[in-house]
Scaffold this motif. Structure first.
Motif, PDB file in Angstrom:
ATOM      1  N   LYS A 183     -15.280 -39.977 -10.424  1.00 28.84           N
ATOM      2  CA  LYS A 183     -14.626 -39.866  -9.121  1.00 28.84           C
ATOM      3  C   LYS A 183     -13.371 -39.020  -9.284  1.00 28.84           C
ATOM      4  O   LYS A 183     -12.634 -39.155 -10.274  1.00 28.84           O
ATOM      5  N   SER A 184     -13.133 -38.160  -8.310  1.00 31.34           N
ATOM      6  CA  SER A 184     -12.061 -37.175  -8.417  1.00 31.34           C
ATOM      7  C   SER A 184     -10.714 -37.712  -7.944  1.00 31.34           C
ATOM      8  O   SER A 184     -10.556 -38.079  -6.775  1.00 31.34           O
ATOM      9  N   LEU A 185      -9.755 -37.731  -8.862  1.00 28.43           N
ATOM     10  CA  LEU A 185      -8.391 -38.125  -8.502  1.00 28.43           C
ATOM     11  C   LEU A 185      -7.751 -37.067  -7.605  1.00 28.43           C
ATOM     12  O   LEU A 185      -6.957 -37.388  -6.726  1.00 28.43           O
ATOM     13  N   VAL A 186      -8.115 -35.797  -7.824  1.00 27.03           N
ATOM     14  CA  VAL A 186      -7.585 -34.706  -6.991  1.00 27.03           C
ATOM     15  C   VAL A 186      -7.996 -34.921  -5.536  1.00 27.03           C
ATOM     16  O   VAL A 186      -7.159 -34.973  -4.631  1.00 27.03           O
ATOM     17  N   HIS A 187      -9.316 -35.065  -5.302  1.00 27.60           N
ATOM     18  CA  HIS A 187      -9.790 -35.283  -3.939  1.00 27.60           C
ATOM     19  C   HIS A 187      -9.272 -36.616  -3.383  1.00 27.60           C
ATOM     20  O   HIS A 187      -8.960 -36.708  -2.190  1.00 27.60           O
ATOM     21  N   GLY A 188      -9.197 -37.630  -4.233  1.00 26.21           N
ATOM     22  CA  GLY A 188      -8.746 -38.940  -3.778  1.00 26.21           C
ATOM     23  C   GLY A 188      -7.329 -38.923  -3.243  1.00 26.21           C
ATOM     24  O   GLY A 188      -7.047 -39.472  -2.167  1.00 26.21           O
ATOM     25  N   THR A 189      -6.420 -38.289  -3.979  1.00 30.04           N
ATOM     26  CA  THR A 189      -5.024 -38.238  -3.529  1.00 30.04           C
ATOM     27  C   THR A 189      -4.882 -37.371  -2.279  1.00 30.04           C
ATOM     28  O   THR A 189      -4.135 -37.705  -1.362  1.00 30.04           O
ATOM     29  N   VAL A 190      -5.628 -36.264  -2.254  1.00 30.91           N
ATOM     30  CA  VAL A 190      -5.586 -35.380  -1.074  1.00 30.91           C
ATOM     31  C   VAL A 190      -6.167 -36.087   0.153  1.00 30.91           C
ATOM     32  O   VAL A 190      -5.550 -36.108   1.226  1.00 30.91           O
ATOM     33  N   PHE A 191      -7.351 -36.681  -0.010  1.00 30.89           N
ATOM     34  CA  PHE A 191      -8.005 -37.354   1.115  1.00 30.89           C
ATOM     35  C   PHE A 191      -7.182 -38.549   1.609  1.00 30.89           C
ATOM     36  O   PHE A 191      -7.158 -38.828   2.804  1.00 30.89           O
ATOM     37  N   SER A 192      -6.550 -39.264   0.690  1.00 28.46           N
ATOM     38  CA  SER A 192      -5.756 -40.428   1.102  1.00 28.46           C
ATOM     39  C   SER A 192      -4.600 -39.994   1.991  1.00 28.46           C
ATOM     40  O   SER A 192      -4.255 -40.668   2.967  1.00 28.46           O
ATOM     41  N   LYS A 193      -4.022 -38.854   1.646  1.00 20.92           N
ATOM     42  CA  LYS A 193      -2.897 -38.323   2.425  1.00 20.92           C
ATOM     43  C   LYS A 193      -3.357 -37.923   3.818  1.00 20.92           C
ATOM     44  O   LYS A 193      -2.650 -38.132   4.809  1.00 20.92           O
ATOM     45  N   ILE A 194      -4.563 -37.348   3.911  1.00 20.95           N
ATOM     46  CA  ILE A 194      -5.080 -36.874   5.195  1.00 20.95           C
ATOM     47  C   ILE A 194      -5.673 -38.012   6.026  1.00 20.95           C
ATOM     48  O   ILE A 194      -5.411 -38.128   7.222  1.00 20.95           O
ATOM     49  N   ILE A 195      -6.453 -38.885   5.391  1.00 23.89           N
ATOM     50  CA  ILE A 195      -7.152 -39.954   6.114  1.00 23.89           C
ATOM     51  C   ILE A 195      -6.228 -41.103   6.502  1.00 23.89           C
ATOM     52  O   ILE A 195      -6.254 -41.597   7.631  1.00 23.89           O
ATOM     53  N   PHE A 196      -5.375 -41.524   5.558  1.00 22.35           N
ATOM     54  CA  PHE A 196      -4.552 -42.713   5.797  1.00 22.35           C
ATOM     55  C   PHE A 196      -3.136 -42.394   6.266  1.00 22.35           C
ATOM     56  O   PHE A 196      -2.411 -43.283   6.698  1.00 22.35           O
ATOM     57  N   GLY A 197      -2.735 -41.111   6.138  1.00 14.58           N
ATOM     58  CA  GLY A 197      -1.395 -40.735   6.580  1.00 14.58           C
ATOM     59  C   GLY A 197      -0.328 -41.435   5.771  1.00 14.58           C
ATOM     60  O   GLY A 197      -0.380 -41.476   4.540  1.00 14.58           O
ATOM     61  N   ASN A 198       0.641 -42.029   6.460  1.00 17.93           N
ATOM     62  CA  ASN A 198       1.766 -42.694   5.784  1.00 17.93           C
ATOM     63  C   ASN A 198       1.754 -44.209   5.990  1.00 17.93           C
ATOM     64  O   ASN A 198       2.794 -44.826   6.160  1.00 17.93           O
ATOM     65  N   ILE A 199       0.557 -44.811   5.995  1.00 14.38           N
ATOM     66  CA  ILE A 199       0.509 -46.261   6.142  1.00 14.38           C
ATOM     67  C   ILE A 199       1.203 -46.923   4.955  1.00 14.38           C
ATOM     68  O   ILE A 199       1.160 -46.409   3.838  1.00 14.38           O
ATOM     69  N   PRO A 200       1.866 -48.041   5.156  1.00 15.09           N
ATOM     70  CA  PRO A 200       2.642 -48.671   4.079  1.00 15.09           C
ATOM     71  C   PRO A 200       1.827 -49.043   2.839  1.00 15.09           C
ATOM     72  O   PRO A 200       2.344 -49.022   1.724  1.00 15.09           O
ATOM     73  N   SER A 201       0.556 -49.390   3.016  1.00 18.87           N
ATOM     74  CA  SER A 201      -0.251 -49.872   1.891  1.00 18.87           C
ATOM     75  C   SER A 201      -0.953 -48.752   1.127  1.00 18.87           C
ATOM     76  O   SER A 201      -1.890 -49.004   0.382  1.00 18.87           O
ATOM     77  N   ILE A 202      -0.514 -47.486   1.268  1.00 21.85           N
ATOM     78  CA  ILE A 202      -1.185 -46.363   0.639  1.00 21.85           C
ATOM     79  C   ILE A 202      -1.195 -46.482  -0.888  1.00 21.85           C
ATOM     80  O   ILE A 202      -2.147 -46.067  -1.555  1.00 21.85           O
ATOM     81  N   GLY A 203      -0.153 -47.083  -1.464  1.00 23.94           N
ATOM     82  CA  GLY A 203      -0.112 -47.277  -2.919  1.00 23.94           C
ATOM     83  C   GLY A 203      -1.238 -48.169  -3.400  1.00 23.94           C
ATOM     84  O   GLY A 203      -1.875 -47.890  -4.426  1.00 23.94           O
ATOM     85  N   ILE A 204      -1.508 -49.232  -2.657  1.00 23.61           N
ATOM     86  CA  ILE A 204      -2.607 -50.146  -3.006  1.00 23.61           C
ATOM     87  C   ILE A 204      -3.950 -49.446  -2.820  1.00 23.61           C
ATOM     88  O   ILE A 204      -4.880 -49.654  -3.608  1.00 23.61           O
TER      89      ILE A 204
END
Length: 318
Positions: A270-291
């Motif tokens: 699984k790609s950490l590159v795509h994961g971090t990018v997609f998390s930023k786009i899909i989840f925005g700045n929700i507080p639980s993004i670290g989890i």
């Protein structure tokens, strides 16, 4: 065993985010969102420069291998995690499950898959083809999978907004990179190590921002050492199930040894590159993004460690 430097860098960045959480909040004077946004586009522009159409064309013919790898990445993996969704009992468990489902819905990693297949003496052209095409498929399928459940979580999920961002930050830079490949392709190959370092720097910046926001909002206050250990065990079990399942299916499909290696190494990453990018786009700045990112980072460390050991052993046996 040599400890991967990038894994250590991730730990260091998380520690920095814990000490200076104010640097990652929206009101910070440091424009992390702007820097990371530009960085993401550059990552995929350079990806386009390095994406060889010839190698992709040569890899198309082995369709049974491609089908197994992509099915493992985008179908078997998500369905395994989806099977545990009925057992969710509260909001905290829902966030943890969503984090695992996000991990399961992501595309495969590119560079490490190809490198490990090469070390283990697998089918390198097929590995290049599948690792490359996985990222493209993921731009479409990952948001589709997440759209089934994110609207029930904390984020405001909009397919239109998601795809506009994905097109602007990922697809368009890749297309421009491919079009300019004949002019700058050699440059990308020559400075491949430096570009990889740039990729990792942007990923570390996104991870810092995600964890700084979570630490600032005290999201991890309920996560104990025991919880982290349980998360690690769950991620390890998930990886092992996928690794042995893809090997079993490859054997049943009577693949050659080279193709079986490629199926197991590419179909479980699984790609950490795509994961971090997609998390930023899909989840925005929700507080639980670290989890949300936590299982992905644990999985990244585990896949590097286990696949490195397996690849080295296969190389020695051959």
């Amino acid at each position: 065993m040599k400890i991967d430097g990038f894994v250590l860098s991730i730990l260091a960045v998380i520690g920095l985010a814990y000490v200076f959480p104010q640097w990652g909040i929206p009101t910070s004077k440091i424009p992390i969102d702007t820097i990371s946004g530009i960085g993401i586009s550059l990552i995929f522009f350079f990806y386009g420069l390095k994406l060889s159409p010839e190698k992709l064309k040569s890899g198309v013919k082995n369709w049974r291998l491609h089908l197994l790898i992509q099915a493992s990445t985008f179908l078997i993996f998500p369905l395994l995690v989806l099977a545990f969704q009925p057992f969710i009992q509260n909001e905290e468990q829902e966030i943890i499950w969503l984090a695992f489902f996000f991990l399961a819905a992501l595309p495969s990693t590119v560079s490490s898959s190809v490198v490990m297949v090469s070390i283990a003496k697998g089918n390198i052209p097929a590995a290049i083809f599948n690792a490359s095409i996985s990222g493209i498929i993921g731009v479409i399928l990952t948001p589709l999978w997440m759209g089934l459940f994110v609207q029930h979580a904390e984020a405001n999920f909009s397919f239109t907004d998601i795809y506009i961002k994905l097109i602007a930050q990922i697809i368009l830079p890749v297309v421009i990179g491919v079009l300019l490949q004949r002019f700058f392709g050699e440059f990308a190959k020559k400075y491949s190590k430096q570009l990889t370092l740039f990729d990792k720097s942007i990923i570390l910046l996104i991870i810092f921002k995600s964890f700084a926001s979570s630490f600032h909002d005290k999201i991890f206050s309920s996560v104990s050492i025991l919880d982290l250990i349980l998360l690690f065990i769950a991620v390890l079990i998930l990886f092992c199930i996928l690794f042995f399942l893809t090997g079993f299916l490859a054997n049943k499909m009577k693949f050659t040894t080279e193709d079986q290696i490629t199926a197991q190494f590419c179909g479980t990453k699984k790609s950490l590159v795509h994961g971090t990018v997609f998390s930023k786009i899909i989840f925005g700045n929700i507080p639980s993004i670290g989890i949300i990112l936590l299982p992905l980072m644990l999985f990244h460390a585990i896949q590097l460690l286990i696949i490195s050991i397996v690849a080295s052993k296969m190389n020695a046996d051959n």
